[in-house]
Scaffold this active site. Structure first.
Site, short mmCIF file in Angstrom:
data_model
loop_
_atom_site.label_atom_id
_atom_site.label_comp_id
_atom_site.label_asym_id
_atom_site.label_seq_id
_atom_site.Cartn_x
_atom_site.Cartn_y
_atom_site.Cartn_z
N HIS A 41 0.82 -1.22 0.00
CA HIS A 41 0.00 0.00 0.00
C HIS A 41 0.86 1.27 0.00
CE1 HIS A 41 0.51 -0.42 4.44
NE2 HIS A 41 0.54 0.91 4.38
N ASP A 85 0.00 -7.71 1.64
CA ASP A 85 0.45 -6.32 1.55
C ASP A 85 1.98 -6.23 1.57
OD1 ASP A 85 0.02 -3.58 1.37
OD2 ASP A 85 -0.01 -3.33 3.54
#
Length: 98
Positions: A41, A85
């Protein structure tokens, strides 16, 4: 880091800042001379890696900014949720000790 304290530059030599669009956006860890591990992210266009920064003053760290050579993500990562992630960032190889 929110509420963190500045540390000695030699205490955490493997930490890097991720910088793009005139702002700091995330951090990462140097795995070796070629690779940085970060969160997916934290990805951004025209990202730069800043190393050996003791404070969040990115403008003073122009000589310690390097461009990203390539970024890798999990193939089946779902952007809609924080899933897998992980981002591997390949940086250009140079003679730096950082």
């Amino acid at each position: 880091v929110i509420g963190g304290a500045e540390c000695n530059i030699n205490e955490h030599r493997s930490l890097v800042l991720l910088y793009y669009s005139s702002r700091l956006f995330g951090g990462g860890t140097l795995i070796n001379k070629e690779w940085v591990l970060s969160a997916a992210h934290c990805d951004g266009e025209n990202m730069k890696i800043i190393y050996x920064x003791x404070x969040x003053x990115x403008x003073x760290x122009k000589d310690r900014q390097i461009r990203v050579a390539k970024k890798y993500f999990c193939r089946d990562r779902k952007k809609s949720v924080i899933d897998k992630d992980i981002m591997l960032i390949k940086k250009p190889v140079n003679g730096s000790t950082h």
